[in-house]
Motif scaffolding. Structure first.
Motif, PDB file in Angstrom:
ATOM      1  N   PRO A 200      47.448  53.379  93.546  1.00 39.19           N
ATOM      2  CA  PRO A 200      46.694  54.180  92.582  1.00 39.19           C
ATOM      3  C   PRO A 200      45.257  53.673  92.418  1.00 39.19           C
ATOM      4  O   PRO A 200      45.008  52.462  92.405  1.00 39.19           O
ATOM      5  N   VAL A 201      44.327  54.614  92.291  1.00 39.24           N
ATOM      6  CA  VAL A 201      42.898  54.298  92.153  1.00 39.24           C
ATOM      7  C   VAL A 201      42.352  54.998  90.911  1.00 39.24           C
ATOM      8  O   VAL A 201      42.598  56.189  90.705  1.00 39.24           O
ATOM      9  N   LEU A 202      41.596  54.244  90.106  1.00 43.32           N
ATOM     10  CA  LEU A 202      40.811  54.815  89.013  1.00 43.32           C
ATOM     11  C   LEU A 202      39.348  54.571  89.325  1.00 43.32           C
ATOM     12  O   LEU A 202      38.921  53.417  89.455  1.00 43.32           O
ATOM     13  N   LEU A 203      38.578  55.633  89.459  1.00 39.60           N
ATOM     14  CA  LEU A 203      37.133  55.549  89.697  1.00 39.60           C
ATOM     15  C   LEU A 203      36.426  55.888  88.386  1.00 39.60           C
ATOM     16  O   LEU A 203      36.593  56.986  87.853  1.00 39.60           O
ATOM     17  N   ILE A 204      35.656  54.940  87.855  1.00 36.48           N
ATOM     18  CA  ILE A 204      34.933  55.146  86.603  1.00 36.48           C
ATOM     19  C   ILE A 204      33.444  55.211  86.916  1.00 36.48           C
ATOM     20  O   ILE A 204      32.903  54.312  87.570  1.00 36.48           O
ATOM     21  N   HIS A 205      32.792  56.271  86.453  1.00 36.02           N
ATOM     22  CA  HIS A 205      31.356  56.398  86.722  1.00 36.02           C
ATOM     23  C   HIS A 205      30.662  57.050  85.542  1.00 36.02           C
ATOM     24  O   HIS A 205      31.300  57.615  84.644  1.00 36.02           O
ATOM     25  N   GLY A 206      29.328  56.970  85.554  1.00 37.40           N
ATOM     26  CA  GLY A 206      28.513  57.552  84.497  1.00 37.40           C
ATOM     27  C   GLY A 206      27.697  58.719  85.002  1.00 37.40           C
ATOM     28  O   GLY A 206      28.142  59.488  85.859  1.00 37.40           O
ATOM     29  N   ASP A 207      26.484  58.824  84.493  1.00 39.05           N
ATOM     30  CA  ASP A 207      25.574  59.918  84.854  1.00 39.05           C
ATOM     31  C   ASP A 207      24.527  59.405  85.833  1.00 39.05           C
ATOM     32  O   ASP A 207      23.910  58.360  85.598  1.00 39.05           O
ATOM     33  N   THR A 208      24.301  60.139  86.913  1.00 37.20           N
ATOM     34  CA  THR A 208      23.322  59.703  87.897  1.00 37.20           C
ATOM     35  C   THR A 208      21.920  59.632  87.301  1.00 37.20           C
ATOM     36  O   THR A 208      21.114  58.777  87.699  1.00 37.20           O
ATOM     37  N   GLU A 209      21.621  60.488  86.341  1.00 39.18           N
ATOM     38  CA  GLU A 209      20.292  60.428  85.728  1.00 39.18           C
ATOM     39  C   GLU A 209      20.106  59.178  84.868  1.00 39.18           C
ATOM     40  O   GLU A 209      18.975  58.813  84.517  1.00 39.18           O
ATOM     41  N   ARG A 210      21.215  58.506  84.561  1.00 41.13           N
ATOM     42  CA  ARG A 210      21.149  57.234  83.833  1.00 41.13           C
ATOM     43  C   ARG A 210      21.270  56.034  84.785  1.00 41.13           C
ATOM     44  O   ARG A 210      21.269  54.896  84.338  1.00 41.13           O
ATOM     45  N   GLY A 211      21.427  56.288  86.080  1.00 37.34           N
ATOM     46  CA  GLY A 211      21.517  55.210  87.052  1.00 37.34           C
ATOM     47  C   GLY A 211      22.861  55.042  87.717  1.00 37.34           C
ATOM     48  O   GLY A 211      23.032  54.144  88.559  1.00 37.34           O
ATOM     49  N   VAL A 225      39.743  63.137  99.535  1.00 36.56           N
ATOM     50  CA  VAL A 225      40.109  62.316 100.695  1.00 36.56           C
ATOM     51  C   VAL A 225      41.071  61.188 100.352  1.00 36.56           C
ATOM     52  O   VAL A 225      41.640  60.575 101.261  1.00 36.56           O
ATOM     53  N   ALA A 226      41.271  60.896  99.073  1.00 33.31           N
ATOM     54  CA  ALA A 226      42.087  59.748  98.679  1.00 33.31           C
ATOM     55  C   ALA A 226      43.506  59.873  99.219  1.00 33.31           C
ATOM     56  O   ALA A 226      44.139  60.922  99.100  1.00 33.31           O
ATOM     57  N   ALA A 227      44.004  58.772  99.795  1.00 28.34           N
ATOM     58  CA  ALA A 227      45.349  58.795 100.379  1.00 28.34           C
ATOM     59  C   ALA A 227      46.434  58.663  99.329  1.00 28.34           C
ATOM     60  O   ALA A 227      47.556  59.116  99.539  1.00 28.34           O
ATOM     61  N   GLY A 228      46.132  58.032  98.216  1.00 29.35           N
ATOM     62  CA  GLY A 228      47.120  57.820  97.174  1.00 29.35           C
ATOM     63  C   GLY A 228      46.738  58.504  95.886  1.00 29.35           C
ATOM     64  O   GLY A 228      45.818  59.337  95.843  1.00 29.35           O
ATOM     65  N   GLU A 229      47.437  58.144  94.826  1.00 26.49           N
ATOM     66  CA  GLU A 229      47.131  58.698  93.512  1.00 26.49           C
ATOM     67  C   GLU A 229      45.703  58.329  93.116  1.00 26.49           C
ATOM     68  O   GLU A 229      45.295  57.167  93.237  1.00 26.49           O
ATOM     69  N   PHE A 230      44.944  59.299  92.648  1.00 22.05           N
ATOM     70  CA  PHE A 230      43.522  59.075  92.376  1.00 22.05           C
ATOM     71  C   PHE A 230      43.108  59.801  91.108  1.00 22.05           C
ATOM     72  O   PHE A 230      43.507  60.944  90.872  1.00 22.05           O
ATOM     73  N   ARG A 231      42.307  59.117  90.299  1.00 21.33           N
ATOM     74  CA  ARG A 231      41.718  59.739  89.122  1.00 21.33           C
ATOM     75  C   ARG A 231      40.274  59.299  88.996  1.00 21.33           C
ATOM     76  O   ARG A 231      39.960  58.113  89.155  1.00 21.33           O
ATOM     77  N   ALA A 232      39.380  60.231  88.734  1.00 22.67           N
ATOM     78  CA  ALA A 232      37.985  59.925  88.449  1.00 22.67           C
ATOM     79  C   ALA A 232      37.731  60.144  86.967  1.00 22.67           C
ATOM     80  O   ALA A 232      38.092  61.195  86.418  1.00 22.67           O
ATOM     81  N   ALA A 233      37.126  59.159  86.319  1.00 24.16           N
ATOM     82  CA  ALA A 233      36.792  59.252  84.897  1.00 24.16           C
ATOM     83  C   ALA A 233      35.279  59.216  84.756  1.00 24.16           C
ATOM     84  O   ALA A 233      34.645  58.184  85.022  1.00 24.16           O
ATOM     85  N   HIS A 234      34.706  60.348  84.366  1.00 22.33           N
ATOM     86  CA  HIS A 234      33.269  60.420  84.123  1.00 22.33           C
ATOM     87  C   HIS A 234      33.019  60.104  82.657  1.00 22.33           C
ATOM     88  O   HIS A 234      33.560  60.771  81.768  1.00 22.33           O
ATOM     89  N   ILE A 235      32.218  59.074  82.387  1.00 21.38           N
ATOM     90  CA  ILE A 235      31.886  58.692  81.021  1.00 21.38           C
ATOM     91  C   ILE A 235      30.443  59.086  80.768  1.00 21.38           C
ATOM     92  O   ILE A 235      29.501  58.459  81.274  1.00 21.38           O
ATOM     93  N   ALA A 236      30.271  60.139  80.007  1.00 23.78           N
ATOM     94  CA  ALA A 236      28.946  60.698  79.746  1.00 23.78           C
ATOM     95  C   ALA A 236      28.074  59.705  78.990  1.00 23.78           C
ATOM     96  O   ALA A 236      28.545  58.993  78.094  1.00 23.78           O
ATOM     97  N   GLY A 237      26.803  59.657  79.372  1.00 24.00           N
ATOM     98  CA  GLY A 237      25.844  58.789  78.711  1.00 24.00           C
ATOM     99  C   GLY A 237      25.778  57.386  79.267  1.00 24.00           C
ATOM    100  O   GLY A 237      24.924  56.597  78.852  1.00 24.00           O
TER     101      GLY A 237
END
Length: 262
Positions: A200-211, A225-237
Motif C-alpha cells: 500500500p502507498v499513500l502519496l501526500i502532496h500540496g499545491d504546486t503554486e505553493r511549491g 500506474v500503481a501496482a498495489g493499493e494507492f491513495r493520493a491525499a492533496h492537502i490544500a494550502g
C-alpha cells in the motif's frame, strides 16, 4: 524523544525505544532525522526509527556518486541491523520519499507500506552522473549562526509550528559540504517505481503554486500506474513541506494510514 542512538557503517540512526520499530522515517535534502521529532512527538506510543542520510546529520559520506539507489541501500542496511517484527512502514519526505519508493520497489520483504510526502517526480530517459553545486539558499543559511538561522526559517515560513524551526536550522549546518564535490544522479520517474511497488502507498502532496512537486494531475497519473493499493491525499494550502505547512491535516492522513498498516 529518541531514546536509543546508534551507527551502522557510515549511518547514524535513532529509535524511540528498545522495542522493534513500526515506522521508519527518511528525511529530505538538507534535513536530518531530528527534523521528524515534532511529528513523532505528536503521535504518542509510536515506535519509530529515523536515519540521518549520508552527508546529513551525524552520518558519514562515502566518496561515491550521490544517487537515490544509495539512499535506498543505506536504509536497507540499517533495517537489517535492527530488531525485526515483520515488515516496516516507511515514511519519507522529498529525497527521503524517493528513497522510500526505491526501497519499497526493490525490498518488499522489508517494507509493509509506504508514505511518500511530496517526492520528486523524477526525470524520464537515461540518467547520467552530473556535477552539482550547493544551492544558493542553503549556502546563505549555513553562513548564519543558529539564532539567525532560526529567525530566517521563521521569516521564510511564518506559519510553521515553532517546534519545527530549531531542528530545521540545526540540520542545515550539519550538511557535509563535500556532498557538493560528488556527482549526482537524478531519480528516474516516480511512476516507474510505483508500477513496481505492490504494498500500500499513500502519496501526500500540496499545491504546486505553493511549491509542491506533485500536482493533482500527476497524482492521478500515479494512481493509474500503481501496482498495489494507492491513495493520493492533496492537502490544500501546503507546499513542499506538507507536514510543516499543515500539520493537523498531515497527521490525520498519516495516523489513519498507520493505524491500518503498522
Amino acid at each position: 524523544m529518541f531514546g536509543v542512538r546508534g551507527r551502522t557503517a557510515h549511518l547514524a540512526w535513532y529509535r524511540t525505544d528498545e522495542a522493534p520499530a513500526e515506522v521508519l522515517f527518511l528525511h529530505g535534502f538538507s534535513d536530518s532525522a531530528q527534523c521528524w521529532e515534532p511529528v513523532i512527538r505528536a503521535m504518542p506510543g509510536i515506535r519509530a526509527l529515523a536515519i540521518d542520510a549520508r552527508g546529513h546529520g551525524e552520518s558519514g559520506l562515502p566518496d561515491e556518486p550521490v544517487r537515490y539507489e544509495a539512499h535506498r541501500d543505506d536504509a536497507a542496511l540499517v533495517l537489517s541491523s535492527q530488531p525485526q517484527d515483520g515488515g516496516i512502514v516507511v515514511v519519507g519526505h522529498s529525497m527521503g520519499a524517493m528513497a522510500a519508493a526505491h526501497l519499497a520497489a526493490s525490498r518488499p520483504d522489508l517494507v509493509r507500506a509506504v508514505v511518500l510526502e511530496d517526492p520528486p517526480t523524477g526525470t524520464p530517459g537515461d540518467r547520467s552522473d552530473q556535477p552539482w553545486s550547493e544551492p544558493n539558499w542553503l549556502a546563505e543559511v549555513r553562513a548564519l549562526d543558529l539564532p539567525s538561522r532560526i529567525a530566517k526559517g521563521r521569516s521564510n515560513d511564518p506559519d510553521w509550528p515553532d517546534d519545527e524551526l530549531e531542528p530545521w536550522a540545526v540540520s542545515k549546518a550539519q550538511v557535509n559540504p563535500h556532498l557538493f564535490d560528488l556527482t549526482f544522479r537524478d531519480a528516474g520517474p516516480l511512476t516507474d517505481l510505483l508500477a513496481e511497488i505492490t504494498c500500500p502507498v499513500l502519496l501526500i502532496h500540496g499545491d504546486t503554486e505553493r511549491g509542491s512537486l506533485i500536482s493533482t494531475e500527476y497524482a492521478d497519473r500515479c494512481a493509474q500506474v500503481a501496482a498495489g493499493e494507492f491513495r493520493a491525499a492533496h492537502i490544500a494550502g501546503a507546499g513542499h513541506s506538507v507536514r510543516r505547512d499543515k500539520r493537523p491535516q498531515y497527521l490525520a492522513e498519516l495516523t489513519a494510514f498507520l493505524d491500518r498498516y503498522r
